[in-house]
Design a protein around this motif. Structure first.
Motif, PDB file in Angstrom:
ATOM      1  N   GLY A  83      32.460  46.686  33.248  1.00 52.38           N
ATOM      2  CA  GLY A  83      32.775  47.540  34.521  1.00 52.38           C
ATOM      3  C   GLY A  83      33.408  47.117  35.621  1.00 52.38           C
ATOM      4  O   GLY A  83      33.710  45.784  35.484  1.00 52.38           O
ATOM      5  N   TRP A  84      33.668  47.761  36.852  1.00 55.17           N
ATOM      6  CA  TRP A  84      34.592  47.058  37.726  1.00 55.17           C
ATOM      7  C   TRP A  84      34.214  47.821  39.094  1.00 55.17           C
ATOM      8  O   TRP A  84      33.904  49.003  39.316  1.00 55.17           O
ATOM      9  CB  TRP A  84      35.922  46.872  37.398  1.00 55.17           C
ATOM     10  N   VAL A  85      34.567  47.318  40.227  1.00 53.49           N
ATOM     11  CA  VAL A  85      34.335  47.821  41.529  1.00 53.49           C
ATOM     12  C   VAL A  85      35.365  47.368  42.405  1.00 53.49           C
ATOM     13  O   VAL A  85      35.760  46.030  42.218  1.00 53.49           O
ATOM     14  CB  VAL A  85      33.000  47.644  42.203  1.00 53.49           C
ATOM     15  N   ALA A  86      36.109  47.997  43.007  1.00 50.38           N
ATOM     16  CA  ALA A  86      37.161  47.526  43.832  1.00 50.38           C
ATOM     17  C   ALA A  86      36.991  48.097  45.590  1.00 50.38           C
ATOM     18  O   ALA A  86      36.510  49.186  45.717  1.00 50.38           O
ATOM     19  CB  ALA A  86      38.557  48.164  43.488  1.00 50.38           C
ATOM     20  N   PHE A  87      37.230  47.038  46.411  1.00 49.33           N
ATOM     21  CA  PHE A  87      37.295  47.620  47.619  1.00 49.33           C
ATOM     22  C   PHE A  87      38.206  46.777  48.772  1.00 49.33           C
ATOM     23  O   PHE A  87      38.873  45.851  48.381  1.00 49.33           O
ATOM     24  CB  PHE A  87      35.663  47.244  48.277  1.00 49.33           C
TER      25      PHE A  87
END
Length: 967
Positions: free
Chosen positions: A717-721
């Motif tokens: 999975g991934w998360v971007a901010f």
């Protein structure tokens, strides 16, 4: 009259010459003339200097009557004219710019003109000025010193412990027994005990310098009593050294060192050929320019030299990519440390947007304040390369600091560098420029630059002024507007500033706001981000204005005086006349697909033709192509969650642009619950994927938030901010974003577990948490980072974690703990935060039916408990019935509730779902982080860390600290 130098990638001089002359009746007034000059010095091996002048007559310039008939520039070394207007020349302007560029040397500028005297009779006036045209100085050996008010000045910017003097040494060099010169002046300062040393002999190790060394040098000083002047240390013919204060030279005079091929050396001041001091011994060796400073902000200005450039190994080089990347121009900074010696490889190279702390200071801060279990010093200080050259690519336009440390954490090199492409002009009236600095060459100079800012951009325009007495304005205009219209310099400015009489005034739609007093060489900023334009002076926000939903502006400046210089630094703005708009819709916290719309728009009236693009999943490399010529406004109605790259080319305004790339994030918005000290933005948390700290947060009372989105263990999975940070902040202030089971709501020691977390602190340095080793937490400082683009944290199913920007990997880490991800946020920086937080994983609806699992030992994991219920499941592993007892501790390990406050609970074999009520008069525990201790009949203990958000009860009584022994 003396000259002074005030510029950045350019240098310029104010020269004034008095000249007489005339044949007139005895009762007529004698007319004299002066000429001032500004010089933009050579910045390359090929001459590219510029010389502009202004003539002033003692009885005033008479428009239409006073006329310049001859301008001649003569090389004083050869006696040959380098430039001449020739016969028949006439100019009714009192200003002008020579059309040629000139090599380094000393010159005589002669201007002949006719005018009328007080009797109305025509007279001839001749004005002569000596000028020195030189080279820009590049610095290859820098320690605790950086560029000052311009690239032609240096100042002490740090005070490393144990280092008495900062220093810089030039890349420019002069061969032994060769004619050459260097000049500089000390900026006026009211600091006592201020001392700058300028070494005039070969010097191999400036780090060990003392003023009593047997080295010839010039000292610009202001002693403890406020007395200032120039002192020279020089070698006598017998070989001993002596110090002498030179009379007739002020500490702020421009001092010029000049030697001939025989090594005979002298000092001159300002633009005079008169010798002020002769060195009794020859100076014949090969020379580099070395400057050392004692006090913070000690600096010298007006540095120019005839010393040339070696053929290779420039200490810093920059270039902008031919192709477009990330839908805005990107560049590369290459740092070269080949000339440096005495350091241990492998090296750490960092390119930062602000001054960087020493690695040892960063290490101490991490160890003392964040990673309380220790930081692995071996992996932290050990560099990644033994190469003495390293390129840092994919940087947006702006100002940067190139930093190099050896494997022991010793700083080897730091230098400041501007990065931007060549400007394209919309309007250009009597302005000269070198790189990012613009010089007015008439009393009515203006420019517009095809440097654009749109609603798609997050960037700024940064200005530095060298003259605050002249009327001038700068800012942004409508894409089809001109800055030259109207009687005022600010009439057509949409957002910007106007300067008049040492007052700086914000401008909105051609209307002046509230002024503040302004100083020279202090940053003035227009920041465009998040739907707001911020007006800033020296880091302080003067005002803000809401931006339109869509807009396109371009940069412009208007100056109503000759010889005024302003530097214009566009930070992360676009230099190509188009924008690509991507709109992602229907991406809720439970998104599996979303709608994507793409549009292409030409700026400044330019049309878009022949677009050809492909949409590629950067993980799977799956490509979706379409004919953009008929699909402008292409809609992907059900695009799967992922990170995509839109790549292709198009023609805009008849110009072909290739290599265009835009990164698009399609995923679930992250919801936040619980949260403290978080301000409303586009909505009230947790109904927005943006978390911004309030303006009142402190180190003791920080902003904190926990996401409800969860990525299952052992799952990719991934998360971007998008970080929201402006300006510098001290090391005691930081913002942190953790992707997994973070401790940010109250357990700093949790950072010692393996979790991917990024910290922004200490002059905007980014560190990303890696793994735990026997030496402590392994932490990596990101080598270079674009703060205007989102950070992307990606995990593979095998546990490899990459910190990325788009498809560019910044740091890669293996062997991460494969547990679940549940992002959290922390900031003690006011108004800092993370925008547009998107993940590949969905949010979870926490309700009273969610039950947590107990653990044998406490770790960084915690559960959010809603509605005043502590819900957990207890797995009874044997058949007999058992009685459970409970203790509750706060986050300081203080026992606040015991088994006496809650009835025993009987459990049987298998899973037992239990709920403890903490809303009652006797059971209330308040809001915060706690942990539950569960004890069975075998005196086995199980634990659950949790966050209680219930606020509807009042805590009764005080429980003394200490544990409890099971009966």
């Amino acid at each position: 009259m003396k000259n002074s130098l005030i510029h950045r990638s350019i240098q310029f001089f104010f020269g004034i010459v008095v000249l007489f002359f005339v044949s007139a009746p005895l009762n007529a007034q004698t007319v004299t003339g002066t000429v001032s000059t500004r010089i933009l010095h050579n910045a390359t091996t090929t001459a590219n200097s510029k010389l502009t002048y202004l003539v002033v007559l003692s009885n005033g310039w008479k428009p239409g009557i006073s006329v310049i008939t001859s301008v001649v520039l003569k090389d004083l070394t050869t006696g040959i004219n380098s430039y001449s207007t020739g016969t028949g020349y006439s100019s009714y302007d009192d200003y002008g710019t020579l059309p040629s560029s000139f090599a380094p040397g000393s010159y005589e500028l002669k201007i002949i003109l006719t005018t009328t005297n007080s009797s109305g009779k025509s007279v001839s006036v001749t004005a002569i000025e000596n000028v020195w045209i030189g080279n820009k100085v590049y610095w290859e050996n820098c320690f605790d010193m950086e560029s000052g008010v311009s690239q032609y000045s240096v100042k002490r910017s740090k005070a490393t412990a144990g280092q008495t003097y900062s220093y810089v040494q030039s890349f420019n060099s002069l061969a032994a027994s060769t004619l050459g010169w260097v000049e500089m002046s000390k900026l006026n300062s009211n600091m006592n005990d201020s001392r700058v040393y300028w070494i005039l002999e070969p010097m191999s190790n400036p780090r060990s310098f003392t003023p009593t060394d047997n080295l010839t040098h010039v000292e610009f000083y202001r002693n403890g009593s406020g007395v200032s002047g120039i002192k020279v240390r020089y070698k006598l013919t017998g070989g001993t050294y002596r110090d002498s204060i030179i009379p007739g030279i002020a500490a702020t005079d421009k001092v010029r060192f000049q030697r001939n091929a025989n090594g005979t050396a002298i000092l001159q001041i300002n633009n005079s050929l008169t010798t002020k001091f002769s060195f009794p011994s020859t100076i014949t060796g090969a020379l580099k320019i070395t400057v050392l400073g004692k006090q913070l902000n000690d600096q010298v200005d007006q540095i120019a030299t005839s010393y040339g450039y070696p053929s290779s190994n420039y200490p810093i080089s920059t270039r902008f990519h031919a192709n477009n990347t990330e839908n805005t121009n990107m560049g590369t900074i290459t740092t070269i440390i080949t000339p440096l010696s005495g350091f241990t490889s492998p090296y750490n190279y960092f390119v930062t947007a602000s001054p960087m702390d020493d690695m040892k200071s960063i290490y101490k801060y991490l160890k003392d304040s964040i990673y309380t279990g220790g930081v692995d010093s071996t992996t932290f200080f050990r560099g990644s390369t033994s190469s003495t050259t390293l390129a840092s690519p994919l940087l947006p336009s702006g100002s940067y600091y190139a930093n190099v440390f050896d494997s022991k954490g010793v700083r080897m090199f730091t230098n400041k560098q501007e990065l931007m492409p060549a400007y394209v002009y919309g309007e250009r009236n009597l302005f000269e420029n070198s790189y990012n600095e613009f010089l007015s060459t008439s009393p009515n100079s203006y420019i517009t630059l095809n440097t654009y800012v749109t609603e798609e951009d997050r960037g700024s325009l940064v200005y530095h002024l060298t003259d605050i007495s002249s009327d001038q304005s700068f800012g942004v205009l409508g894409e089809n507007s001109t800055i030259s219209g109207g009687g005022k310099t600010y009439s057509n400015i949409v957002y910007g500033f106007s300067v008049s009489g040492s007052q700086l005034t914000p401008v909105v739609n051609g209307v002046l706001g509230t002024p503040v007093t302004v100083s020279v060489n202090v940053p003035i900023e227009l920041v465009f981000a998040d739907g707001i334009v911020s007006f800033r002076y020296n880091g302080t926000e003067l005002k803000t204005e809401a931006l339109p939903s869509t807009f396109t502006y371009k940069s412009g400046a208007y100056i109503k005086s000759w010889g005024v210089l302003v530097s214009i630094n566009p930070v992360n703005l676009r230099f190509r006349p188009y924008k690509i708009t991507t709109k992602v819709e229907n991406n809720t916290c439970s998104t599996t697909t979303a709608k994507l719309t793409i549009n292409y728009t030409g700026l400044h009236g330019a049309s878009v033709t022949s677009p050809s693009f492909a949409l590629k999943d950067i993980t799977t490399a799956t490509v979706t192509t379409y004919d953009a010529s008929v699909a402008n406004g292409e809609v992907y109605a059900t695009l799967p969650v992922g990170v995509y790259s839109l790549e292709g080319s198009m023609t805009v305004g008849g110009v072909s642009y290739t290599g265009i790339k835009t990164i698009i994030y399609v995923g679930s918005k992250l919801n936040w619950d619980p949260y403290v000290n978080i301000q409303s933005w586009t909505g009230s948390p947790p109904n927005t994927n943006t978390v911004i700290a309030t303006s009142s947060v402190t180190v003791a009372s920080a902003a904190k938030a926990i996401s409800t989105n969860i990525l299952a263990p052992n799952t990719a999975g991934w998360v971007a901010f998008q970080p929201r940070l402006f300006g510098n902040f001290p090391s005691s202030r930081r913002m942190s974003f953790s992707a997994s089971e973070g401790p940010l709501m109250g357990y700093p020691q949790g950072y010692n577990s393996s979790m991917p977390v990024c910290h922004y602190y200490g002059g905007i340095v980014v560190t990303c948490k890696t793994v735990v080793s026997s030496g402590g937490s392994q932490v990596a400082i990101v080598p270079s980072y674009n703060f205007f683009k989102p950070m992307l944290i990606v995990r593979t199913s095998g546990g490899v974690v990459n910190f990325r920007q788009g498809d560019i990997t910044l740091v890669s880490v293996t062997n991460f703990h494969p547990g679940r991800w549940k992002p959290d946020f922390y900031s003690n920086i006011p108004s800092a935060g993370t925008m547009d937080v998107i993940g590949s994983f969905q949010c979870v609806d926490y309700s009273a039916t969610n039950y947590a699992k107990l653990k044998y030992d406490l770790d960084g994991y915690y559960q959010v408990m809603k509605n005043g219920k502590i819900n957990f499941v207890f797995n009874q592993e044997y058949d007999a019935q058992s009685q459970l007892k409970f203790n509750i501790y706060n986050d300081n390990d203080v026992l606040i509730k015991t088994h006496n406050d809650y009835p025993n609970v009987a459990v049987t074999n298998g899973e037992n779902y239990i709920s403890l009520d903490v809303t009652g008069t006797s059971t209330c525990i308040g809001v915060g982080m706690f942990y539950l201790e569960v004890i069975n009949d075998k005196k086995e203990k199980f634990y659950l860390r949790f966050y209680n958000d219930y606020t509807g009860c009042v805590i009764q009584g005080i429980i003394p600290p200490g544990g409890i022994t099971p009966p």
